[in-house]
Structure formats: structure tokens, C-alpha cells
Design a protein around this motif. Structure first.
Motif, PDB file in Angstrom:
ATOM      1  N   ALA A 183       0.835  -1.208   0.000  1.00 43.71           N
ATOM      2  CA  ALA A 183       0.000   0.000   0.000  1.00 43.71           C
ATOM      3  C   ALA A 183       0.867   1.254   0.000  1.00 43.71           C
ATOM      4  CB  ALA A 183      -0.918  -0.016   1.219  1.00 43.71           C
ATOM      5  N   ASN A 184       1.918   1.241   0.811  1.00 42.30           N
ATOM      6  CA  ASN A 184       2.804   2.400   0.881  1.00 42.30           C
ATOM      7  C   ASN A 184       3.542   2.613  -0.435  1.00 42.30           C
ATOM      8  OD1 ASN A 184       4.248   4.539   2.075  1.00 42.30           O
ATOM      9  ND2 ASN A 184       4.256   3.475   4.038  1.00 42.30           N
ATOM     10  N   THR A 185       3.935   1.510  -1.088  1.00 44.55           N
ATOM     11  CA  THR A 185       4.607   1.618  -2.384  1.00 44.55           C
ATOM     12  C   THR A 185       3.655   2.163  -3.446  1.00 44.55           C
ATOM     13  OG1 THR A 185       6.121  -0.187  -1.831  1.00 44.55           O
ATOM     14  CG2 THR A 185       5.852   0.325  -4.165  1.00 44.55           C
ATOM     15  N   LEU A 186       2.399   1.733  -3.406  1.00 46.68           N
ATOM     16  CA  LEU A 186       1.395   2.308  -4.310  1.00 46.68           C
ATOM     17  C   LEU A 186       1.297   3.820  -4.106  1.00 46.68           C
ATOM     18  CD1 LEU A 186      -1.496  -0.307  -4.066  1.00 46.68           C
ATOM     19  CD2 LEU A 186      -0.474   0.484  -6.194  1.00 46.68           C
ATOM     20  N   HIS A 187       1.362   4.234  -2.851  1.00 45.19           N
ATOM     21  CA  HIS A 187       1.276   5.663  -2.533  1.00 45.19           C
ATOM     22  C   HIS A 187       2.470   6.434  -3.090  1.00 45.19           C
ATOM     23  CE1 HIS A 187       0.592   9.350  -0.285  1.00 45.19           C
ATOM     24  NE2 HIS A 187       1.808   9.250   0.234  1.00 45.19           N
ATOM     25  N   VAL A 188       3.689   5.929  -2.866  1.00 45.91           N
ATOM     26  CA  VAL A 188       4.869   6.702  -3.278  1.00 45.91           C
ATOM     27  C   VAL A 188       5.027   6.760  -4.793  1.00 45.91           C
ATOM     28  CG1 VAL A 188       6.104   6.245  -1.125  1.00 45.91           C
ATOM     29  CG2 VAL A 188       6.477   4.744  -3.082  1.00 45.91           C
ATOM     30  N   PHE A 189       4.360   5.851  -5.522  1.00 45.17           N
ATOM     31  CA  PHE A 189       4.416   5.903  -6.982  1.00 45.17           C
ATOM     32  C   PHE A 189       3.197   6.603  -7.577  1.00 45.17           C
ATOM     33  CE2 PHE A 189       7.692   2.732  -6.450  1.00 45.17           C
ATOM     34  CZ  PHE A 189       8.576   3.020  -7.479  1.00 45.17           C
ATOM     35  N   SER A 190       2.334   7.120  -6.708  1.00 51.40           N
ATOM     36  CA  SER A 190       1.121   7.797  -7.192  1.00 51.40           C
ATOM     37  C   SER A 190       1.340   9.299  -7.276  1.00 51.40           C
ATOM     38  CB  SER A 190      -0.041   7.501  -6.235  1.00 51.40           C
ATOM     39  OG  SER A 190       0.097   8.255  -5.037  1.00 51.40           O
ATOM     40  N   GLN A 191       0.356   9.993  -7.808  1.00 55.87           N
ATOM     41  CA  GLN A 191       0.422  11.449  -7.903  1.00 55.87           C
ATOM     42  C   GLN A 191       0.150  12.112  -6.561  1.00 55.87           C
ATOM     43  OE1 GLN A 191      -2.289  12.503 -11.046  1.00 55.87           O
ATOM     44  NE2 GLN A 191      -0.988  11.661 -12.660  1.00 55.87           N
ATOM     45  N   ARG A 192      -0.191  11.302  -5.548  1.00 54.72           N
ATOM     46  CA  ARG A 192      -0.449  11.813  -4.208  1.00 54.72           C
ATOM     47  C   ARG A 192       0.755  11.626  -3.284  1.00 54.72           C
ATOM     48  NH1 ARG A 192      -6.033  12.332  -2.796  1.00 54.72           N
ATOM     49  NH2 ARG A 192      -7.423  11.919  -4.559  1.00 54.72           N
ATOM     50  N   ALA A 193       1.896  11.300  -3.842  1.00 61.89           N
ATOM     51  CA  ALA A 193       3.051  10.902  -3.039  1.00 61.89           C
ATOM     52  C   ALA A 193       3.513  11.972  -2.056  1.00 61.89           C
ATOM     53  CB  ALA A 193       4.211  10.513  -3.956  1.00 61.89           C
ATOM     54  N   GLU A 194       3.308  13.239  -2.388  1.00 56.37           N
ATOM     55  CA  GLU A 194       3.765  14.313  -1.508  1.00 56.37           C
ATOM     56  C   GLU A 194       2.767  14.611  -0.391  1.00 56.37           C
ATOM     57  OE1 GLU A 194       6.838  15.531  -1.772  1.00 56.37           O
ATOM     58  OE2 GLU A 194       7.044  14.063  -3.385  1.00 56.37           O
TER      59      GLU A 194
END
Length: 452
Positions: A183-194
Motif C-alpha cells: 500500500a505504501n509503495t502504491l502511494h509513493v508511486f502515485s500522484q499523491r506521493a507528496e
């Protein structure tokens, strides 16, 4: 159609030769770095799409600069290293830098990654932005995940495709497989990473406080509400909300979560105004969704809202070769942390390789931690304590009388569990893996039989 640009900063002659021999590399317009100049400056100047970078020094100034460089999110990176723990590289991977391959390198998997990148770059047309040292790990890395098996590389490719979309995702896998890391990896590769990544364990939510934990409350909303409280939907504003073990949320409360997913609106407890949720939902479960729906543990309508894209997580036993690699990985990081040089014996690795690890990566990590503490210089098979929580079939059946009727055994289990939970029927139903409604029906049946 112009070919995407590939930048290569590799000092090891053999690795450079192997990479240049890959057919996938020849699909790119190749730019090779000048070895004694800052490779990040060269990469920025050439404006390449993909970068192959060998990491061979903890003092690599360019690597440190990359952490705060726009290039980190504009370029696809494939890092190569001998496997020594590197805190700078670890920070980069947590920020979604890309792939990290550890020696010895699997050229087929590297080529597969390059092929995928090439296909994605051409499709988008730029419209969207051996024996190892005791101090090294040889597993490939993607985001917060490590593993070199084909099962993990398939997972990496899936994550890459899903992360850039707005779809909700449901991660399905056994306990200990690393669902929160995914889940965290999905987040850091998304446009919401910041923006924030907020995780909540739905199984740990108190039924009385679920509304407050999810949606927040205002001061004075109920007894004990001494100040305003932000719920997780507000805490994750603009980012990602991870609902871990979502099937453990009480069935009757799931409709409240469904309403937010359908309308995007929620109201803090006691507040007069409605708020609009701006979060991406990633959920996870260790249950089989169809079984959870059948047993009235998971609402079917909620499942379809959460599982716009289901992601299946491989068990450790299905990740060929990764168990030994993970053991070496955990040991390398512990050695570096404590300044030690402990190593795994060949017989220990054989034991690790042939065990089925029902507790998955979590069980393996704990086993290595215990072995590290117990061993002096070399971890032997006797130091690797396994199967402590997974008793044999004979142990599991101990104490159950032969010939007892199944419905009588079921009644004993239900009543004992209910007594242990001090009469809490919701907790009892969850522990037994049945719906609260089914539990009530069975208790009513026992009561009617007793009255007869």
C-alpha cells in the motif's frame, strides 16, 4: 516516433557489458556518462527518460542530491548495487525512485523491466509526465518491497500500472506478506506521493468509537470529547488512506464507510457541516473476499467499491528463492546496524529454503532476529527456531474427544469463546469467522434446546 532516451552510469565493466548486450537497451537512444563528472548533472542535461545507475560509494554526491531533485519523479531509475545497506538509497526507494537490483543480477528480469518501461513510454508519448558478503543483500527492490522472484516482479509491474491511476485498490494476501508495504509503495508511486499516507487497522477499532476514528468529532460531541479530533479521512486529506484488515470492521458499521465511498461526503460526530473526502482508498484483507461476503463478514457492495483493482500478494512459499534472499537481506541490515559480521551457514540456508513459512515474511524476519541474537559468529540450523506458532495436526486435535457430534463440538467452541469475551457477541463472531447474525441464530437455537 522518436525513441526514448536511456542514460547509463555504470563503472563495473562486466555489468556495463551485460547491460549493453540486452536487446531492450538497443531500443533506446543511449547516453553514457563521463565517469569522473557528477552523473546527476549529466543526466539532467541529457533529459533522458530512463537511467541505469550503479551505486558503488556511500559518498556519491549525486545520489544525495537526487533526494531533493525534480529528476527523482521525472525519470525512471534502475539502480544497481552490491547489496550493502545504503541509507541514502533506502530513502530514495521510499520516495518511489524505481527499481533497485542487487548483485548477482538477473539480466532477464532487468530486460523485462526495461521492456515494460519502453512500452509505457512509447504508449504515453510523453503525455504524462552466488555467495554474498555478510554485509550485503542481493534481492531486487521496488519502492518499499524487496524480492527477485518472478512472482514479485509481476507484483512490481502491477503496482506500477495501478499506482498512477485514481482507482481504489484491494490488496488480498495472507498475514505477514507485506500488505502495508505494498500500500505504501502504491502511494509513493502515485500522484499523491507528496501528501499524507495514513494507515488504520480496522480490526483494532472499538465499535463505540468507529465513527470518531474514521470521521472525527467536535468538542463536546459525547462524554469524553474534550477537544476536536480529526478522523483518518481528514488526516489523509489529499493523500492515501490505507484500511488494513477491512473485513474485520463490524459488519453493521461497513455501510458508513460505503456512504463515503459512494458520495464522497462525511460528517464528523457532532458537527453540523458535511465535509468532502479527498483521499485515495487502499484496503487490505487476509480473507478470501468471496468467503467473507458469503459469511456476511464483508458487504458485497462495499467490496465492489474497494476492489476497483484487486491485487493478489504471493505467499513466501510461492516466491522461489526469495526466502534465502530475505534472510540474507535482514541479516545484512542487522549486521550493519550493530557493526557485526555474522553469517548464515549453508545448512541454515538449506533449512530456510525447505521450510514452507506459513507466517510468510513476518515469520522469517522474526526467526532471523532471534537467530542473530542467539548466534555468536555463524547462525546454525539450531538457532533458527521455526514452527513455534504452527503446531502439528496432532497438537491441534489434542483434547477433542473421538466420536463427538460436530454440532456439539461447535456449541462448545462458541460458548467457550463467548465466555472468554465476557459475552461480547461481535468480538466472538469475528474470532469464529462467522457473522453476528449467524452467531445470534445459533445462540437462540441453544437456548430453545435448553428450554425443552
Amino acid at each position: 516516433m522518436t525513441s526514448p532516451k536511456l542514460f547509463m552510469h555504470v563503472q563495473d565493466p562486466l555489468l556495463a557489458s551485460n547491460l549493453l548486450s540486452l536487446n531492450s537497451v538497443r531500443q533506446y537512444e543511449l547516453n553514457i556518462s563521463h565517469q569522473y563528472e557528477n552523473w546527476l548533472d549529466q543526466l539532467t542535461t541529457t533529459k533522458c527518460d530512463v537511467a541505469l545507475v550503479e551505486i558503488n560509494s556511500l559518498d556519491d554526491a549525486a545520489l544525495k542530491e537526487l533526494i531533493n531533485s525534480p529528476a527523482l519523479h521525472q525519470i525512471e531509475f534502475l539502480f544497481f548495487s552490491t547489496g550493502e545497506p545504503d541509507p541514502i538509497l533506502d530513502r530514495l526507494m521510499k520516495k518511489g525512485a524505481g527499481f533497485h537490483y542487487r548483485a548477482p543480477y538477473n539480466l532477464k528480469l532487468i530486460e523485462s523491466s526495461l521492456e515494460d518501461l519502453f512500452a509505457e513510454l512509447n504508449l504515453s508519448q510523453y503525455l504524462t509526465g552466488t555467495k554474498t558478503s555478510t554485509q550485503t543483500s542481493y534481492l531486487d527492490q521496488f519502492g518499499l518491497l524487496v524480492g527477485s522472484s518472478s512472482a514479485m516482479h509481476h507484483l512490481y509491474r502491477t503496482i506500477r500500472k495501478v499506482a498512477v491511476t485514481k482507482a481504489n485498490a484491494l490488496i488480498i494476501g495472507e498475514s505477514g506478506t507485506g500488505k502495508e508495504l505494498i500500500a505504501n509503495t502504491l502511494h509513493v508511486f502515485s500522484q499523491r506521493a507528496e501528501s499524507p499516507f495514513v494507515a488504520i487497522n480496522c480490526g483494532a477499532l472499538s465499535p463505540e468509537l468507529i465513527d470518531s476514528e474514521l470521521f472525527g468529532h467536535i468538542k463536546g460531541a459525547f462524554t469524553g470529547a474534550h477537544k476536536d479530533h480529526q478522523g483518518v479521512f481528514e488526516q489523509a486529506e489529499g493523500g492515501t488512506l490505507f484500511l488494513d484488515e477491512v473485513t474485520e470492521m463490524p459488519y453493521e458499521h461497513q455501510v458508513k464507510l460505503l456512504r463515503v465511498l459512494e458520495s464522497g461526503e462525511y460528517k464528523p460526530v457532532g458537527a453540523p457541516q458535511v465535509k468532502i473526502a479527498n483521499v485515495r482508498i487502499i484496503a487490505a484483507t487476509n480473507r478470501i473476499p468471496s468467503d467473507a461476503i458469503r459469511d456476511e463478514i464483508l458487504r458485497e457492495d462495499l467490496y465492489f467499491r474497494l476492489a476497483q483493482f484487486p491485487i493478489l500478494v504471493p505467499n513466501l512459499k510461492d516466491r522461489e528463492g526469495d526466502a534465502c534472499g530475505l534472510a540474507q537481506h535482514f541479516l545484512a541490515y542487522r549486521n550493519t546496524q550493530d557493526g557485526q559480521h555474522k553469517q548464515l551457514s549453508a545448512s541454515s540456508l538449506d533449512k530456510i529454503n525447505h521450510y514452507h513459512w506459513p507466517g510468510n515474511v513476518r515469520e522469517l524476519k522474526h526467526a532471523i532476529e532471534r537467530a542473530y541474537i542467539m548466534a555468536d559468529e555463524t547462525i546454525q540450523p539450531e538457532h533458527i527456531i521455526i514452527n513455534t506458532m504452527n503446531r502439528t495436526n496432532e497438537d491441534k486435535t489434542a483434547g477433542i474427544p473421538m466420536g463427538m457430534r460436530l454440532d456439539d463440538i461447535e456449541k462448545i467452541v462458541i460458548l467457550k469463546t463467548l465466555k472468554k469475551n465476557n459475552g461480547n457477541r461481535t468480538d466472538t463472531a469475528h474470532q469464529l469467522g462467522i457473522s453476528v447474525k449467524t452467531l445470534y441464530n445459533k445462540l437462540d437455537k441453544y437456548e430453545s434446546v435448553h428450554l425443552l
